[in-house]
Design a protein around this motif. Structure first.
Motif, PDB file in Angstrom:
ATOM      1  N   LEU A  50       5.121  -0.994  -4.423  1.00 54.68           N
ATOM      2  CA  LEU A  50       4.179  -0.500  -3.825  1.00 54.68           C
ATOM      3  C   LEU A  50       2.648  -0.649  -4.706  1.00 54.68           C
ATOM      4  O   LEU A  50       2.427  -0.780  -5.716  1.00 54.68           O
ATOM      5  CB  LEU A  50       4.118   1.005  -4.044  1.00 54.68           C
ATOM      6  N   HIS A  51       1.782  -1.041  -3.846  1.00 51.76           N
ATOM      7  CA  HIS A  51       0.523  -1.011  -4.469  1.00 51.76           C
ATOM      8  C   HIS A  51      -0.770  -1.498  -3.322  1.00 51.76           C
ATOM      9  O   HIS A  51      -0.123  -1.164  -1.935  1.00 51.76           O
ATOM     10  CB  HIS A  51       0.190  -2.845  -4.866  1.00 51.76           C
ATOM     11  N   ASP A  52      -1.865  -1.285  -3.576  1.00 52.73           N
ATOM     12  CA  ASP A  52      -2.916  -1.540  -2.425  1.00 52.73           C
ATOM     13  C   ASP A  52      -3.875  -2.430  -3.025  1.00 52.73           C
ATOM     14  O   ASP A  52      -3.861  -2.932  -4.222  1.00 52.73           O
ATOM     15  CB  ASP A  52      -3.481  -0.165  -1.978  1.00 52.73           C
ATOM     16  N   HIS A  53      -4.891  -2.894  -2.174  1.00 52.03           N
ATOM     17  CA  HIS A  53      -5.885  -4.031  -2.502  1.00 52.03           C
ATOM     18  C   HIS A  53      -6.850  -3.749  -1.175  1.00 52.03           C
ATOM     19  O   HIS A  53      -6.663  -3.248  -0.383  1.00 52.03           O
ATOM     20  CB  HIS A  53      -5.323  -5.348  -2.505  1.00 52.03           C
ATOM     21  N   PRO A  54      -7.953  -4.219  -1.695  1.00 51.80           N
ATOM     22  CA  PRO A  54      -9.398  -4.092  -0.564  1.00 51.80           C
ATOM     23  C   PRO A  54      -9.239  -5.338   0.471  1.00 51.80           C
ATOM     24  O   PRO A  54     -10.101  -5.198   1.354  1.00 51.80           O
ATOM     25  CB  PRO A  54     -10.576  -4.170  -1.572  1.00 51.80           C
ATOM     26  N   HIS A  55      -8.195  -6.066   0.371  1.00 53.04           N
ATOM     27  CA  HIS A  55      -8.079  -7.226   1.438  1.00 53.04           C
ATOM     28  C   HIS A  55      -7.321  -6.694   2.556  1.00 53.04           C
ATOM     29  O   HIS A  55      -6.335  -5.911   2.605  1.00 53.04           O
ATOM     30  CB  HIS A  55      -7.426  -8.346   0.860  1.00 53.04           C
ATOM     31  N   VAL A  56      -7.719  -7.211   3.865  1.00 53.00           N
ATOM     32  CA  VAL A  56      -7.006  -6.831   4.942  1.00 53.00           C
ATOM     33  C   VAL A  56      -5.806  -7.952   4.810  1.00 53.00           C
ATOM     34  O   VAL A  56      -6.023  -8.915   4.539  1.00 53.00           O
ATOM     35  CB  VAL A  56      -7.939  -6.973   6.305  1.00 53.00           C
ATOM     36  N   GLN A  57      -4.656  -7.455   5.323  1.00 52.78           N
ATOM     37  CA  GLN A  57      -3.322  -8.420   5.164  1.00 52.78           C
ATOM     38  C   GLN A  57      -2.632  -8.372   6.423  1.00 52.78           C
ATOM     39  O   GLN A  57      -2.390  -7.337   6.989  1.00 52.78           O
ATOM     40  CB  GLN A  57      -2.395  -7.757   3.910  1.00 52.78           C
ATOM     41  N   VAL A 112       5.412 -14.350   5.449  1.00 52.68           N
ATOM     42  CA  VAL A 112       4.252 -15.046   5.084  1.00 52.68           C
ATOM     43  C   VAL A 112       3.110 -14.123   5.134  1.00 52.68           C
ATOM     44  O   VAL A 112       2.952 -13.561   6.293  1.00 52.68           O
ATOM     45  CB  VAL A 112       4.107 -16.090   6.216  1.00 52.68           C
ATOM     46  N   ASP A 113       2.469 -14.063   4.255  1.00 50.59           N
ATOM     47  CA  ASP A 113       1.118 -13.263   4.216  1.00 50.59           C
ATOM     48  C   ASP A 113      -0.269 -13.915   4.419  1.00 50.59           C
ATOM     49  O   ASP A 113      -0.393 -14.858   3.810  1.00 50.59           O
ATOM     50  CB  ASP A 113       1.088 -12.173   3.175  1.00 50.59           C
ATOM     51  N   SER A 114      -1.202 -13.343   5.134  1.00 53.50           N
ATOM     52  CA  SER A 114      -2.592 -13.649   5.239  1.00 53.50           C
ATOM     53  C   SER A 114      -3.389 -12.485   4.796  1.00 53.50           C
ATOM     54  O   SER A 114      -3.324 -11.368   5.037  1.00 53.50           O
ATOM     55  CB  SER A 114      -2.981 -14.348   6.549  1.00 53.50           C
ATOM     56  N   GLY A 170      12.034  -7.716  11.057  1.00 54.97           N
ATOM     57  CA  GLY A 170      13.062  -8.746  10.918  1.00 54.97           C
ATOM     58  C   GLY A 170      12.304  -9.977  11.445  1.00 54.97           C
ATOM     59  O   GLY A 170      11.044  -9.949  11.750  1.00 54.97           O
ATOM     60  N   PRO A 171      13.007 -11.170  11.495  1.00 58.05           N
ATOM     61  CA  PRO A 171      12.400 -12.557  11.838  1.00 58.05           C
ATOM     62  C   PRO A 171      11.652 -12.496  13.247  1.00 58.05           C
ATOM     63  O   PRO A 171      12.018 -11.871  14.194  1.00 58.05           O
ATOM     64  CB  PRO A 171      13.680 -13.375  12.018  1.00 58.05           C
ATOM     65  N   GLY A 172      10.448 -12.935  12.922  1.00 55.45           N
ATOM     66  CA  GLY A 172       9.550 -12.808  14.236  1.00 55.45           C
ATOM     67  C   GLY A 172       8.639 -11.690  14.259  1.00 55.45           C
ATOM     68  O   GLY A 172       7.657 -11.830  14.918  1.00 55.45           O
ATOM     69  N   ASP A 173       8.799 -10.684  13.647  1.00 53.12           N
ATOM     70  CA  ASP A 173       7.939  -9.495  13.481  1.00 53.12           C
ATOM     71  C   ASP A 173       6.664 -10.046  12.871  1.00 53.12           C
ATOM     72  O   ASP A 173       6.703 -10.495  11.713  1.00 53.12           O
ATOM     73  CB  ASP A 173       8.641  -8.235  12.992  1.00 53.12           C
ATOM     74  N   SER A 174       5.543  -9.344  13.037  1.00 51.88           N
ATOM     75  CA  SER A 174       4.299  -9.309  12.323  1.00 51.88           C
ATOM     76  C   SER A 174       3.596  -7.990  12.348  1.00 51.88           C
ATOM     77  O   SER A 174       3.674  -7.140  13.244  1.00 51.88           O
ATOM     78  CB  SER A 174       3.434 -10.607  12.730  1.00 51.88           C
ATOM     79  N   PHE A 175       2.722  -7.704  11.548  1.00 56.24           N
ATOM     80  CA  PHE A 175       1.842  -6.582  11.335  1.00 56.24           C
ATOM     81  C   PHE A 175       0.479  -6.574  10.519  1.00 56.24           C
ATOM     82  O   PHE A 175       0.706  -7.667   9.664  1.00 56.24           O
ATOM     83  CB  PHE A 175       2.728  -5.382  11.062  1.00 56.24           C
ATOM     84  N   VAL A 176      -0.281  -5.893  10.668  1.00 56.99           N
ATOM     85  CA  VAL A 176      -1.403  -5.893   9.932  1.00 56.99           C
ATOM     86  C   VAL A 176      -1.551  -4.578   8.872  1.00 56.99           C
ATOM     87  O   VAL A 176      -1.164  -3.411   9.510  1.00 56.99           O
ATOM     88  CB  VAL A 176      -2.785  -5.872  10.792  1.00 56.99           C
ATOM     89  N   ILE A 177      -1.979  -4.891   7.537  1.00 63.48           N
ATOM     90  CA  ILE A 177      -2.255  -3.731   6.718  1.00 63.48           C
ATOM     91  C   ILE A 177      -3.577  -3.642   6.500  1.00 63.48           C
ATOM     92  O   ILE A 177      -4.166  -4.497   6.076  1.00 63.48           O
ATOM     93  CB  ILE A 177      -1.334  -4.035   5.313  1.00 63.48           C
ATOM     94  N   PRO A 178      -4.278  -2.400   6.814  1.00 63.76           N
ATOM     95  CA  PRO A 178      -5.406  -2.248   6.556  1.00 63.76           C
ATOM     96  C   PRO A 178      -6.077  -2.385   5.133  1.00 63.76           C
ATOM     97  O   PRO A 178      -4.889  -1.988   4.049  1.00 63.76           O
ATOM     98  CB  PRO A 178      -5.856  -0.919   6.994  1.00 63.76           C
ATOM     99  N   SER A 179      -7.232  -2.435   4.919  1.00 62.64           N
ATOM    100  CA  SER A 179      -7.974  -2.625   3.349  1.00 62.64           C
ATOM    101  C   SER A 179      -7.401  -1.151   2.942  1.00 62.64           C
ATOM    102  O   SER A 179      -7.893  -0.039   3.476  1.00 62.64           O
ATOM    103  CB  SER A 179      -9.346  -2.713   3.558  1.00 62.64           C
TER     104      SER A 179
END
Length: 103
Positions: A40-47, A92-94, A68-77
Motif C-alpha cells: 500500500l502506498h500513494d503518490h502525487p502521480h495519476v496512474q 503495465v503502469d503509466s 484479470g487480463p485485459g482489465d485497466s483502471f485509473v488511480i487518482p493522484s
C-alpha cells in the motif's frame, strides 16, 4: 526492448521502466508468485494500470477489486493503493508526470 534495469521491489516482484518522458512514464511490474504484494502506498502521480496477465486483488482507497487480463483502471493522484497477486502475471503502469524516483 527497454534499456532500463530490472529492479526488485519485494519478494517475487520486479519493476522495469519501459519508456519515459518528463510528462509520462510506462513501467512493467512482474509478479512471479501468488501471494506477492505490491505494498500500500500513494503518490502525487495519476496512474493508469493495465493487467497484461495474471490476476490481482487491488485495494483502491477504501474498496477492493479483482482484476484479470485485459482489465485497466485509473488511480487518482494521492489515492492509497496496493495489490496482492492471486495468479502470477504482469501489470503495465503509466504515470503522469514521470516517476523520477524510478530513474
Amino acid at each position: 526492448m527497454s534499456h532500463f534495469p530490472i529492479v526488485s521491489t519485494g519478494d517475487h516482484v520486479t519493476r522495469q521502466v519501459l519508456s519515459d518522458h518528463p510528462d509520462l512514464m510506462v513501467v512493467a511490474f512482474r509478479f512471479e508468485a501468488s501471494g506477492a504484494i505490491g505494498a500500500l502506498h500513494d503518490h502525487p502521480h495519476v496512474q493508469s494500470t493495465y493487467v497484461e496477465s495474471g490476476r490481482f486483488r487491488f485495494t483502491l482507497g477504501d474498496t477492493e477489486h479483482e482484476f484479470g487480463p485485459g482489465d485497466s483502471f485509473v488511480i487518482p493522484s494521492g489515492q492509497t493503493h496496493g495489490c496482492v497477486c492471486l495468479t502470477p502475471g504482469m501489470l503495465v503502469d503509466s504515470f503522469t508526470p514521470r516517476r523520477d524516483d524510478f530513474l
